[in-house]
Scaffold this motif. Sequence first.
Motif, PDB file in Angstrom:
ATOM      1  N   GLY A  17     -10.097  -3.923  10.602  1.00 53.22           N
ATOM      2  CA  GLY A  17      -9.633  -4.463   9.324  1.00 53.22           C
ATOM      3  C   GLY A  17     -10.766  -5.109   8.541  1.00 53.22           C
ATOM      4  N   ALA A  18     -11.618  -5.860   9.240  1.00 53.69           N
ATOM      5  CA  ALA A  18     -12.764  -6.504   8.581  1.00 53.69           C
ATOM      6  C   ALA A  18     -13.762  -5.469   8.076  1.00 53.69           C
ATOM      7  N   VAL A  19     -14.031  -4.439   8.873  1.00 51.07           N
ATOM      8  CA  VAL A  19     -14.948  -3.371   8.458  1.00 51.07           C
ATOM      9  C   VAL A  19     -14.372  -2.629   7.252  1.00 51.07           C
ATOM     10  N   HIS A  23     -16.349  -2.356   3.629  1.00 51.95           N
ATOM     11  CA  HIS A  23     -16.700  -1.095   2.973  1.00 51.95           C
ATOM     12  C   HIS A  23     -15.958  -0.907   1.652  1.00 51.95           C
ATOM     13  N   LEU A  24     -14.760  -1.457   1.564  1.00 51.99           N
ATOM     14  CA  LEU A  24     -14.047  -1.409   0.291  1.00 51.99           C
ATOM     15  C   LEU A  24     -14.785  -2.234  -0.766  1.00 51.99           C
ATOM     16  N   ALA A  40     -13.756   2.982   4.500  1.00 47.34           N
ATOM     17  CA  ALA A  40     -12.798   1.864   4.423  1.00 47.34           C
ATOM     18  C   ALA A  40     -11.398   2.352   4.791  1.00 47.34           C
ATOM     19  N   PHE A  41     -11.022   3.535   4.302  1.00 45.68           N
ATOM     20  CA  PHE A  41      -9.706   4.093   4.621  1.00 45.68           C
ATOM     21  C   PHE A  41      -9.596   4.407   6.113  1.00 45.68           C
ATOM     22  N   CYS A  45      -6.947   2.724   8.670  1.00 51.14           N
ATOM     23  CA  CYS A  45      -6.061   3.529   9.529  1.00 51.14           C
ATOM     24  C   CYS A  45      -6.175   3.092  10.982  1.00 51.14           C
ATOM     25  N   CYS A  46      -7.402   2.844  11.439  1.00 52.34           N
ATOM     26  CA  CYS A  46      -7.606   2.380  12.823  1.00 52.34           C
ATOM     27  C   CYS A  46      -6.929   1.033  13.044  1.00 52.34           C
TER      28      CYS A  46
END
Length: 193
Positions: A17-19, A23-24, A40-41, A45-46
């Motif tokens: 979520g932080a990554v 990236h977003l 980011a997507f 998803c992960c």
Amino acid sequence: MTHLFTNAYIVVGSICGAVSLLHLLIFVRRREEKIHAVFAFMALCCAVATVMDIRMHTATTVSDFVRFYKTTNTIQAFLWVAFAWFIQLYSGSHRRWPVFLVSGLYTLAAVLNLTFSHGILFKRIDDLNRVTLPWGEQIAFGVGPSNPWRLLPDLAWFIVLGYALFASIGLARRGNRRRAWFFGLSIFACLGI
């Protein structure tokens, strides 16, 4: 009782979520670098899939298990579509037909997963098999016959793997050997494991 399995999933989901957010934010500042939006997507998803995995593996009824399992599979289908696009963007590959093929196969798999009453991997789920981990935590797995349609996402996964290999080779041939080695080894470590 230590919930190591659950806590590990929470940590992984939080990191993803932080990554994703990082990236977003990069993409918002550098709109021309679409690879950050795709990454980011993927990370989002992960993160969501790990939450659904926790719910799935801690389900007490078959119906709860099926609901979270189908949600996880659908999210992972979109993750793999994004992954194929990430490979194309990162490697600069001019071959886009594998990406469109993977996108189509995984989208079809996601639709079938939602359509079938027990998802794309199982014809039906008869029961839950509970496994006790060495530290005492119990996790549930579905038990039932395989769905023949499960070959669809498996085929798409092999295409992604092959595409990653050819994209890495293409990257090396264009004079980016170091980047190709890093990219190729990272992808194959991730997919191979």
